[in-house]
Scaffold this motif. Structure first.
Motif, PDB file in Angstrom:
ATOM      1  N   THR A  77       0.828  -1.208   0.000  1.00 25.25           N
ATOM      2  CA  THR A  77       0.000   0.000   0.000  1.00 25.25           C
ATOM      3  C   THR A  77       0.860   1.255   0.000  1.00 25.25           C
ATOM      4  O   THR A  77       0.667   2.161  -0.828  1.00 25.25           O
ATOM      5  N   LEU A  78       1.805   1.316   0.919  1.00 28.86           N
ATOM      6  CA  LEU A  78       2.646   2.511   1.020  1.00 28.86           C
ATOM      7  C   LEU A  78       3.612   2.601  -0.158  1.00 28.86           C
ATOM      8  O   LEU A  78       3.931   3.703  -0.621  1.00 28.86           O
ATOM      9  N   GLY A  79       4.067   1.456  -0.664  1.00 24.60           N
ATOM     10  CA  GLY A  79       4.912   1.460  -1.860  1.00 24.60           C
ATOM     11  C   GLY A  79       4.164   1.996  -3.071  1.00 24.60           C
ATOM     12  O   GLY A  79       4.699   2.793  -3.854  1.00 24.60           O
ATOM     13  N   ALA A  80       2.908   1.573  -3.231  1.00 17.99           N
ATOM     14  CA  ALA A  80       2.105   2.066  -4.357  1.00 17.99           C
ATOM     15  C   ALA A  80       1.875   3.563  -4.242  1.00 17.99           C
ATOM     16  O   ALA A  80       1.945   4.292  -5.242  1.00 17.99           O
ATOM     17  N   LEU A  81       1.620   4.042  -3.032  1.00 22.96           N
ATOM     18  CA  LEU A  81       1.418   5.478  -2.847  1.00 22.96           C
ATOM     19  C   LEU A  81       2.704   6.256  -3.122  1.00 22.96           C
ATOM     20  O   LEU A  81       2.676   7.347  -3.686  1.00 22.96           O
ATOM     21  N   ALA A  82       3.845   5.683  -2.729  1.00 20.59           N
ATOM     22  CA  ALA A  82       5.119   6.361  -2.969  1.00 20.59           C
ATOM     23  C   ALA A  82       5.426   6.453  -4.459  1.00 20.59           C
ATOM     24  O   ALA A  82       5.926   7.474  -4.946  1.00 20.59           O
ATOM     25  N   LEU A  83       5.117   5.391  -5.200  1.00 22.79           N
ATOM     26  CA  LEU A  83       5.367   5.412  -6.643  1.00 22.79           C
ATOM     27  C   LEU A  83       4.355   6.292  -7.369  1.00 22.79           C
ATOM     28  O   LEU A  83       4.690   6.943  -8.353  1.00 22.79           O
ATOM     29  N   GLY A  84       3.125   6.248  -6.876  1.00 18.54           N
ATOM     30  CA  GLY A  84       2.120   7.195  -7.347  1.00 18.54           C
ATOM     31  C   GLY A  84       1.504   6.879  -8.686  1.00 18.54           C
ATOM     32  O   GLY A  84       0.291   6.862  -8.815  1.00 18.54           O
ATOM     33  N   SER A  85       2.299   6.600  -9.687  1.00 16.41           N
ATOM     34  CA  SER A  85       1.805   6.582 -11.070  1.00 16.41           C
ATOM     35  C   SER A  85       0.689   5.574 -11.297  1.00 16.41           C
ATOM     36  O   SER A  85      -0.331   5.893 -11.902  1.00 16.41           O
ATOM     37  N   PHE A  86       0.838   4.325 -10.839  1.00 19.55           N
ATOM     38  CA  PHE A  86      -0.179   3.324 -11.150  1.00 19.55           C
ATOM     39  C   PHE A  86      -1.259   3.234 -10.078  1.00 19.55           C
ATOM     40  O   PHE A  86      -2.204   2.450 -10.206  1.00 19.55           O
ATOM     41  N   ALA A  87      -1.132   4.021  -8.985  1.00 21.81           N
ATOM     42  CA  ALA A  87      -2.162   4.020  -7.949  1.00 21.81           C
ATOM     43  C   ALA A  87      -3.359   4.874  -8.354  1.00 21.81           C
ATOM     44  O   ALA A  87      -4.380   4.878  -7.679  1.00 21.81           O
ATOM     45  N   GLY A  88      -3.241   5.606  -9.458  1.00 24.28           N
ATOM     46  CA  GLY A  88      -4.346   6.419  -9.931  1.00 24.28           C
ATOM     47  C   GLY A  88      -4.612   7.601  -9.009  1.00 24.28           C
ATOM     48  O   GLY A  88      -3.803   7.960  -8.163  1.00 24.28           O
ATOM     49  N   THR A  89      -5.771   8.207  -9.195  1.00 22.37           N
ATOM     50  CA  THR A  89      -6.122   9.387  -8.400  1.00 22.37           C
ATOM     51  C   THR A  89      -7.110   9.051  -7.293  1.00 22.37           C
ATOM     52  O   THR A  89      -7.572   9.941  -6.579  1.00 22.37           O
ATOM     53  N   HIS A  90      -7.425   7.779  -7.145  1.00 20.29           N
ATOM     54  CA  HIS A  90      -8.452   7.378  -6.188  1.00 20.29           C
ATOM     55  C   HIS A  90      -7.875   6.893  -4.863  1.00 20.29           C
ATOM     56  O   HIS A  90      -8.631   6.546  -3.951  1.00 20.29           O
ATOM     57  N   GLY A  91      -6.560   6.841  -4.735  1.00 23.59           N
ATOM     58  CA  GLY A  91      -5.974   6.251  -3.541  1.00 23.59           C
ATOM     59  C   GLY A  91      -5.992   4.736  -3.625  1.00 23.59           C
ATOM     60  O   GLY A  91      -6.328   4.139  -4.666  1.00 23.59           O
ATOM     61  N   VAL A  92      -5.633   4.085  -2.537  1.00 22.06           N
ATOM     62  CA  VAL A  92      -5.508   2.626  -2.497  1.00 22.06           C
ATOM     63  C   VAL A  92      -6.521   2.074  -1.498  1.00 22.06           C
ATOM     64  O   VAL A  92      -6.599   2.533  -0.363  1.00 22.06           O
ATOM     65  N   ARG A  93      -7.272   1.091  -1.940  1.00 23.04           N
ATOM     66  CA  ARG A  93      -8.157   0.353  -1.020  1.00 23.04           C
ATOM     67  C   ARG A  93      -7.454  -0.954  -0.669  1.00 23.04           C
ATOM     68  O   ARG A  93      -6.949  -1.646  -1.560  1.00 23.04           O
ATOM     69  N   VAL A  94      -7.441  -1.289   0.601  1.00 28.14           N
ATOM     70  CA  VAL A  94      -6.637  -2.428   1.054  1.00 28.14           C
ATOM     71  C   VAL A  94      -7.416  -3.291   2.044  1.00 28.14           C
ATOM     72  O   VAL A  94      -8.140  -2.774   2.894  1.00 28.14           O
ATOM     73  N   ILE A  99      -5.475  -8.075  12.238  1.00 21.92           N
ATOM     74  CA  ILE A  99      -5.528  -6.739  12.825  1.00 21.92           C
ATOM     75  C   ILE A  99      -4.124  -6.213  13.101  1.00 21.92           C
ATOM     76  O   ILE A  99      -3.892  -4.998  13.069  1.00 21.92           O
ATOM     77  N   THR A 100      -3.166  -7.108  13.328  1.00 25.52           N
ATOM     78  CA  THR A 100      -1.784  -6.660  13.519  1.00 25.52           C
ATOM     79  C   THR A 100      -1.244  -6.017  12.248  1.00 25.52           C
ATOM     80  O   THR A 100      -0.537  -5.010  12.302  1.00 25.52           O
ATOM     81  N   GLY A 101      -1.577  -6.582  11.091  1.00 29.50           N
ATOM     82  CA  GLY A 101      -1.155  -5.988   9.832  1.00 29.50           C
ATOM     83  C   GLY A 101      -1.821  -4.650   9.587  1.00 29.50           C
ATOM     84  O   GLY A 101      -1.188  -3.697   9.118  1.00 29.50           O
ATOM     85  N   ALA A 102      -3.115  -4.563   9.909  1.00 33.63           N
ATOM     86  CA  ALA A 102      -3.845  -3.307   9.711  1.00 33.63           C
ATOM     87  C   ALA A 102      -3.264  -2.201  10.598  1.00 33.63           C
ATOM     88  O   ALA A 102      -3.099  -1.055  10.168  1.00 33.63           O
ATOM     89  N   ARG A 103      -2.952  -2.541  11.839  1.00 38.34           N
ATOM     90  CA  ARG A 103      -2.368  -1.549  12.747  1.00 38.34           C
ATOM     91  C   ARG A 103      -0.950  -1.187  12.322  1.00 38.34           C
ATOM     92  O   ARG A 103      -0.531  -0.028  12.442  1.00 38.34           O
ATOM     93  N   ALA A 104      -0.203  -2.169  11.822  1.00 37.71           N
ATOM     94  CA  ALA A 104       1.162  -1.889  11.367  1.00 37.71           C
ATOM     95  C   ALA A 104       1.148  -0.943  10.174  1.00 37.71           C
ATOM     96  O   ALA A 104       1.999  -0.045  10.074  1.00 37.71           O
ATOM     97  N   LEU A 105       0.200  -1.129   9.254  1.00 33.27           N
ATOM     98  CA  LEU A 105       0.091  -0.220   8.108  1.00 33.27           C
ATOM     99  C   LEU A 105      -0.126   1.217   8.579  1.00 33.27           C
ATOM    100  O   LEU A 105       0.543   2.146   8.124  1.00 33.27           O
ATOM    101  N   ARG A 106      -1.042   1.393   9.524  1.00 40.62           N
ATOM    102  CA  ARG A 106      -1.308   2.748  10.021  1.00 40.62           C
ATOM    103  C   ARG A 106      -0.092   3.316  10.746  1.00 40.62           C
ATOM    104  O   ARG A 106       0.247   4.499  10.597  1.00 40.62           O
TER     105      ARG A 106
END
Length: 400
Positions: A77-94, A99-106
């Motif tokens: 998720t964060l890699g796609a946002l950093a690269l930007g180009s293929f994540a489009g203009t809508h952001g990333v849905r994940v 729950i440990t992974g979800a909290r780690a992402l945040r």
């Protein structure tokens, strides 16, 4: 042509630098951290690189909506946002089952000062509707892969491209077969750094009803067991839980009992049925497990007696709030045999148990949890042992 290749090479170099910098700062916290455990792997990198290469080559729709499934700690998720180009203009849905992974992402987003740009959602229509690109860390379980593949085929855009990546040693031809049931085109890509991508496109029509959850009747227990694809052992009874259930008549009656790491909720249901006056909490870090445990409780008329809770090691339960905890701890963290997850749960049990309360644990005998149980809970007795498992009962010592 030469100039175009040079421009692509420069873009690739910039992207590599961005991802290297980002991955170096990722943490697994609040999941177990250790020197041999990291927050990303070569599959994360390969998925991002492949999506970027396809975008730059015009093989992905411009401004495509991106969904990510199985992002362990935020690398995709964060890699796609950093690269930007293929994540489009809508952001990333994940979607992250744990729950440990979800909290780690945040937590990782906060540490990297990434403000927003992603939305965490359950597996289903809200996650996948309109998605033209889906990045997937392949699960180990074929049942979990089938539930994901069905959801993508059912809800994503008709022209969706699914990039499903995994470590080669954990991949099987069965994964190709599962994807082939839901997509007309399934193309294995060349392996890199011991990871490989399966590219799937052209989703097939799916039946009206999704394949999960499933329900099976366990005649040995007289219990209907419900399971989503991601749950360990499906509707079956794993041998550790079966052995712990042999000691159910010897477990004390409790005002509040907790099935810690509940899976499909078999322990919670069996204890609740044997102790009608007890309030039972079935908790797990997996969303699929908690959903399965709730369905199991409902299927057996116990949903008024059993509360389900997705949580990380009972972090939201008050201190000294339970009289009995039942635990069948995991002994793997991803692909590594590691006792850290079990120790974390035992430590949490020490906090949540009231003085005099009991922790009943079943574990693979080679893991030698007994010293940790003595140290973190209190006096521990061996209730039973067979060739594979040990069952112990630990009494919470008073504080101080």
């Amino acid at each position: 042509m030469t100039q175009a290749r040079e421009e692509r090479r420069q873009k690739t170099h910039v992207a590599d630098t961005q991802i290297d910098s980002l991955f170096a700062r990722l943490r697994r916290f609040p999941d177990v951290e250790a020197a041999n455990l990291q927050a990303w792997d070569a599959t994360d990198r390969l998925l991002l690189d492949t999506a970027l290469e396809m975008h730059n080559a015009g093989q992905l729709p411009p401004g495509a909506r991106l969904a990510v499934v199985g992002d362990r700690y935020g690398a995709l998720t964060l890699g796609a946002l950093a690269l930007g180009s293929f994540a489009g203009t809508h952001g990333v849905r994940v979607h992250q089952d744990l729950i440990t992974g979800a909290r780690a992402l945040r937590a990782n987003a906060g540490a990297l000062e990434i403000q927003g740009g992603f939305e965490q959602l359950p597996l289903g229509a809200a996650l996948l509707e309109g998605a033209a690109v889906v990045l997937l860390q392949l699960p180990r379980s074929l049942a979990e892969l089938e539930e994901i593949a069905d959801a993508v085929a059912r809800h994503a855009a008709p022209g969706v491209v699914l990039l499903a990546g995994g470590r080669v040693k954990h991949m099987s031809l069965g994964m190709n077969t599962v994807l082939g049931r839901y997509f007309d085109v399934v193309q294995p890509q060349l392996a890199r750094q011991k990871s490989r991508i399966l590219l799937a496109r052209s989703p097939k029509a799916v039946p009206a009803a999704p394949p999960f959850p499933v329900t099976g009747m366990n005649s040995e227990l007289g219990l209907a067991v419900c399971a989503r694809g991601a749950v360990f052992a499906g509707t079956g009874l794993d041998i550790g839980t079966r052995y712990l259930l042999e000691f159910l008549p010897r477990m004390p009656h409790a005002a509040h009992a907790v099935d810690l790491g509940c899976g499909t909720g078999i322990l919670a249901a069996m204890y609740a049925r044997a102790n009608p006056g007890t309030r039972v909490t079935a908790t797990d870090r997996s969303a699929a497990a908690v959903d399965s445990a709730l369905a199991t409780a409902r299927a057996n008329g116990l949903d008024g007696r059993i509360e389900v809770l997705q949580d990380d090691a009972m972090s939201t339960l008050p201190d000294a709030s339970a009289d009995l905890i039942l635990l069948n701890p995991p002994f793997h963290l991803e692909s590594a045999v590691h006792a850290g997850a079990g120790i974390k749960l035992i430590e949490a049990a020490g906090r949540v148990l009231a003085p005099g309360g009991e922790l009943w644990t079943v574990y693979n005998s080679h893991l030698h949890y007994r010293p940790a149980l003595e140290r973190l809970i209190g006096p521990t007795r061996e209730a039973g042992r067979n060739p594979k498992f040990t069952v112990t009962a630990s009494t919470r010592r008073p504080p101080g």
